[in-house]
Write a protein that holds these residues in place. Structure first.
Motif, PDB file in Angstrom:
ATOM      1  N   ASP A  47       0.826  -1.215   0.000  1.00 31.85           N
ATOM      2  CA  ASP A  47       0.000   0.000   0.000  1.00 31.85           C
ATOM      3  C   ASP A  47       0.856   1.259   0.000  1.00 31.85           C
ATOM      4  OD1 ASP A  47      -2.606  -1.121  -0.097  1.00 31.85           O
ATOM      5  OD2 ASP A  47      -2.418  -1.682   2.016  1.00 31.85           O
ATOM      6  N   GLU A  48       1.925   1.264   0.773  1.00 40.58           N
ATOM      7  CA  GLU A  48       2.838   2.413   0.802  1.00 40.58           C
ATOM      8  C   GLU A  48       3.503   2.593  -0.565  1.00 40.58           C
ATOM      9  OE1 GLU A  48       5.996   3.983   4.031  1.00 40.58           O
ATOM     10  OE2 GLU A  48       6.484   2.027   3.161  1.00 40.58           O
ATOM     11  N   ALA A  49       3.887   1.496  -1.192  1.00 36.38           N
ATOM     12  CA  ALA A  49       4.510   1.566  -2.509  1.00 36.38           C
ATOM     13  C   ALA A  49       3.523   2.073  -3.560  1.00 36.38           C
ATOM     14  CB  ALA A  49       5.062   0.205  -2.905  1.00 36.38           C
ATOM     15  N   LEU A  50       2.242   1.702  -3.429  1.00 36.39           N
ATOM     16  CA  LEU A  50       1.226   2.181  -4.367  1.00 36.39           C
ATOM     17  C   LEU A  50       1.132   3.702  -4.363  1.00 36.39           C
ATOM     18  CD1 LEU A  50      -1.745  -0.316  -4.098  1.00 36.39           C
ATOM     19  CD2 LEU A  50      -0.510   0.342  -6.167  1.00 36.39           C
ATOM     20  N   ALA A  51       1.268   4.303  -3.194  1.00 29.29           N
ATOM     21  CA  ALA A  51       1.212   5.765  -3.110  1.00 29.29           C
ATOM     22  C   ALA A  51       2.315   6.401  -3.952  1.00 29.29           C
ATOM     23  CB  ALA A  51       1.320   6.221  -1.659  1.00 29.29           C
ATOM     24  N   ASP A  83      -3.868  -4.903 -12.045  1.00 29.82           N
ATOM     25  CA  ASP A  83      -4.292  -6.123 -11.367  1.00 29.82           C
ATOM     26  C   ASP A  83      -3.876  -6.029  -9.907  1.00 29.82           C
ATOM     27  OD1 ASP A  83      -5.506  -8.594 -11.263  1.00 29.82           O
ATOM     28  OD2 ASP A  83      -3.854  -9.680 -12.183  1.00 29.82           O
ATOM     29  N   ASP A  84      -4.710  -6.557  -9.025  1.00 32.27           N
ATOM     30  CA  ASP A  84      -4.414  -6.576  -7.583  1.00 32.27           C
ATOM     31  C   ASP A  84      -4.881  -7.933  -7.069  1.00 32.27           C
ATOM     32  OD1 ASP A  84      -4.200  -6.154  -4.819  1.00 32.27           O
ATOM     33  OD2 ASP A  84      -4.858  -4.067  -4.971  1.00 32.27           O
ATOM     34  N   VAL A  85      -3.918  -8.819  -6.798  1.00 30.27           N
ATOM     35  CA  VAL A  85      -4.229 -10.205  -6.462  1.00 30.27           C
ATOM     36  C   VAL A  85      -3.689 -10.543  -5.079  1.00 30.27           C
ATOM     37  CG1 VAL A  85      -3.835 -12.612  -7.116  1.00 30.27           C
ATOM     38  CG2 VAL A  85      -4.094 -10.868  -8.890  1.00 30.27           C
ATOM     39  N   THR A  86      -4.524 -11.207  -4.290  1.00 34.44           N
ATOM     40  CA  THR A  86      -4.097 -11.728  -2.991  1.00 34.44           C
ATOM     41  C   THR A  86      -4.328 -13.234  -3.003  1.00 34.44           C
ATOM     42  OG1 THR A  86      -4.722  -9.670  -1.902  1.00 34.44           O
ATOM     43  CG2 THR A  86      -4.422 -11.597  -0.494  1.00 34.44           C
ATOM     44  N   ALA A  87      -3.276 -13.979  -2.616  1.00 35.09           N
ATOM     45  CA  ALA A  87      -3.378 -15.436  -2.552  1.00 35.09           C
ATOM     46  C   ALA A  87      -2.391 -15.951  -1.525  1.00 35.09           C
ATOM     47  CB  ALA A  87      -3.081 -16.057  -3.921  1.00 35.09           C
ATOM     48  N   GLY A 126      -2.014 -15.412   1.543  1.00 36.94           N
ATOM     49  CA  GLY A 126      -1.485 -14.390   2.430  1.00 36.94           C
ATOM     50  C   GLY A 126      -0.492 -13.437   1.791  1.00 36.94           C
ATOM     51  N   CYS A 127      -0.328 -13.514   0.470  1.00 37.96           N
ATOM     52  CA  CYS A 127       0.593 -12.633  -0.247  1.00 37.96           C
ATOM     53  C   CYS A 127      -0.196 -11.772  -1.236  1.00 37.96           C
ATOM     54  CB  CYS A 127       1.631 -13.456  -1.001  1.00 37.96           C
ATOM     55  SG  CYS A 127       2.666 -14.454   0.067  1.00 37.96           S
ATOM     56  N   ARG A 128       0.391 -10.645  -1.609  1.00 35.89           N
ATOM     57  CA  ARG A 128      -0.289  -9.722  -2.509  1.00 35.89           C
ATOM     58  C   ARG A 128       0.650  -9.293  -3.626  1.00 35.89           C
ATOM     59  NH1 ARG A 128      -2.383  -3.802  -0.773  1.00 35.89           N
ATOM     60  NH2 ARG A 128      -3.513  -3.253  -2.674  1.00 35.89           N
ATOM     61  N   TRP A 129       0.116  -9.236  -4.850  1.00 36.29           N
ATOM     62  CA  TRP A 129       0.844  -8.754  -6.006  1.00 36.29           C
ATOM     63  C   TRP A 129      -0.015  -7.689  -6.666  1.00 36.29           C
ATOM     64  CZ3 TRP A 129       0.315 -13.784  -4.610  1.00 36.29           C
ATOM     65  CH2 TRP A 129       1.488 -14.529  -4.412  1.00 36.29           C
ATOM     66  N   VAL A 130       0.569  -6.530  -6.947  1.00 36.48           N
ATOM     67  CA  VAL A 130      -0.147  -5.471  -7.650  1.00 36.48           C
ATOM     68  C   VAL A 130       0.635  -5.149  -8.916  1.00 36.48           C
ATOM     69  CG1 VAL A 130      -0.968  -3.089  -7.579  1.00 36.48           C
ATOM     70  CG2 VAL A 130      -1.104  -4.504  -5.524  1.00 36.48           C
TER      71      VAL A 130
END
Length: 136
Positions: free
Chosen positions: A16-20, A32-36, A38-42
């Motif tokens: 989230d901080e990196a998205l800013a 794309d914003d994927v959570t699987a 317990g990990c997240r890739w944007v």
């Protein structure tokens, strides 16, 4: 046969901080914003795209720990973007509060560039190629 870059990964402490920085300051569009597991890739921009992920995403504990250590030391490779108006891009990113490493300067062969540090410590360079140089 033509081969081209589809996307590359950028390890970050906090997505989230990196998205800013990457979305809001640089203006890259979230694709794309994927959570699987317990990990997240944007994924932003692209192709080619930038994929933001935490060090342990889809990696072994040992590899994630090693990547986390390199990230903490600022020892990961830089990311380089291209823009048609370096002055405007520099001002927008600086206004976001990003750490400025280098203000815009002229380089050999007409290239002009600047550099910032993203919230996780990765160096981000922004270049404007010859023939596109606009000075402020």
């Amino acid at each position: 046969m033509t081969v081209s870059l589809h996307h590359c990964h950028v390890a970050v402490h906090d997505v989230d901080e990196a998205l800013a920085f990457y979305r809001d300051a640089l203006g890259l569009e979230v694709r794309d914003d994927v959570t699987a597991d317990g990990c997240r890739w944007v994924t932003l921009g692209g192709p080619p795209g930038i994929v933001l992920s935490e060090p342990h995403a889809a990696r072994s504990q040992e590899d994630g720990d090693t990547l986390q250590e390199l990230l903490a030391r600022g020892a990961l490779p830089m990311v380089v973007f291209r823009t048609g108006d370096l002055g405007a891009t520099f001002e927008r990113v600086r206004a976001s509060g990003a750490e400025v490493l280098q203000e815009p300067i002229d380089r050999p062969r007409g290239l002009r560039d600047c550099a910032f540090r993203d919230p996780s410590g990765t160096t981000v360079r922004i270049v404007q190629e010859p023939g596109q140089v606009k000075r402020r």
